[in-house]
Design a protein around this motif. Structure first.
Motif, mmCIF file in Angstrom:
data_model
loop_
_atom_site.group_PDB
_atom_site.id
_atom_site.type_symbol
_atom_site.label_atom_id
_atom_site.label_comp_id
_atom_site.label_asym_id
_atom_site.label_seq_id
_atom_site.Cartn_x
_atom_site.Cartn_y
_atom_site.Cartn_z
ATOM 1 N N LYS A 52 -4.550 4.768 -1.940
ATOM 2 C CA LYS A 52 -5.069 5.185 -0.960
ATOM 3 C C LYS A 52 -5.938 6.597 -1.299
ATOM 4 O O LYS A 52 -7.246 6.603 -0.866
ATOM 5 N N SER B 189 -7.534 3.737 10.266
ATOM 6 C CA SER B 189 -6.211 3.917 11.007
ATOM 7 C C SER B 189 -6.267 4.459 12.141
ATOM 8 O O SER B 189 -6.949 5.656 12.565
ATOM 9 N N ALA C 222 -4.607 -2.112 7.827
ATOM 10 C CA ALA C 222 -3.829 -1.972 6.534
ATOM 11 C C ALA C 222 -3.775 -3.584 5.765
ATOM 12 O O ALA C 222 -4.246 -3.605 4.611
ATOM 13 N N VAL D 2 -9.931 0.948 5.260
ATOM 14 C CA VAL D 2 -8.911 0.752 5.938
ATOM 15 C C VAL D 2 -8.997 1.801 7.128
ATOM 16 O O VAL D 2 -8.738 3.190 6.747
ATOM 17 N N ILE E 231 0.850 -1.213 -0.080
ATOM 18 C CA ILE E 231 -0.067 -0.003 -0.046
ATOM 19 C C ILE E 231 0.970 0.994 -0.007
ATOM 20 O O ILE E 231 1.908 1.213 0.580
ATOM 21 N N ASP F 201 4.097 -4.801 4.069
ATOM 22 C CA ASP F 201 3.751 -3.229 4.667
ATOM 23 C C ASP F 201 4.915 -3.009 5.493
ATOM 24 O O ASP F 201 5.861 -3.988 5.923
#
Ligand code: G4P
Ligand code: NA
Ligand code: NA
Length: 194
Positions: free
Chosen positions: A81, A98, A132, A96, A57, A124
């Motif tokens: 994103k 955060s 994520a 997703v 990502i 990641d």
């Protein structure tokens, strides 16, 4: 991975709220020699899995996954994103959340780059709450493809991400595992204390 632990010890700084700042080699300035070593380590760990795609990502996942994909002779896909002008239809998406930033991102991958014959390694930079990585895994599963594992550069082992991914049935390989950031000090998980 010793080289990575050494970089974290020497160049990382611990910020309030259990955040590790590694802007000098991973999240802003990039140590390319270290990223190459990291990529080789991931490729070695997953060499027997017949990987056809590496998925990460944007933005900080791209550097460490690039060399892994190159070593595995597989393309690298990075989930977007932000809404993209050229990427609107025929996409897989996943929400997703955060915890760190208290915001939700819709992450997107074009359907043309993942299909049911793909065997996918997810990579990641950090594993904290695992949202994520779970979002990326959801995209792989929407495509009918297989997740063979999740490679993480720095795992904050005191946060719930690792267990969430293991409970979901995924193989997790973290190159550095941090047991604690208390008192401004980085303590790594030791092998006899998992
Ligand atoms: P999760 O991804 O495991 O669910 O964790 P979380 O929501 O808490 O993390 C949100 C963002 O913060 C992610 O970056 C993650 O990599 C990063 N992050 C989490 N803990 C730390 C930490 O201790 N230090 C640093 N440097 N980053 C941390 P992101 O929003 O995807 O940003 P980027 O990839 O564009 O850098
Ligand atoms: Na990040
Ligand atoms: Na990240």
């Amino acid at each position: 991975m010793k080289l990575l632990e050494q970089a974290i010890r020497e160049k990382g700084t611990v910020l309030p709220n259990d955040v590790l700042k590694v802007n000098s080699f991973l999240n802003h300035q990039i140590d390319t020699e270290l990223m190459i070593a990291i990529g080789k380590e991931f490729a070695h760990l997953f060499a027997q899995e017949g990987i056809t795609k590496v998925l990460t990502i944007e933005s900080s996942g791209i550097a460490p996954s690039f060399m892994a994909a190159n070593e595995l002779k597989s393309p690298l896909i990075f989930a977007r994103k932000k809404k993209s002008l050229t990427l609107q239809d025929n996409v897989y998406t996943s929400s997703v959340y955060s915890y760190t930033k208290k915001e939700t991102n819709e992450i997107t991958v074009a359907k043309e780059f993942l299909n049911c014959n793909d065997t996918v390694l997810i990579i990641d930079d950090f594993l904290a709450n695992g949202e994520a990585a779970l979002g990326l895994a959801s995209i792989v599963e929407q495509a009918g493809a297989t997740v063979v594992g999740i490679g993480i550069v720095i795992e904050k082992s005191f946060q719930p991400g690792r267990n969430k991914l293991l409970q979901a049935g995924y193989r997790v390989e973290s190159l550095a595992r941090i047991e604690s950031l208390s008192n401004g000090t980085v303590t790594f998980v030791t092998k006899n204390h998992l």
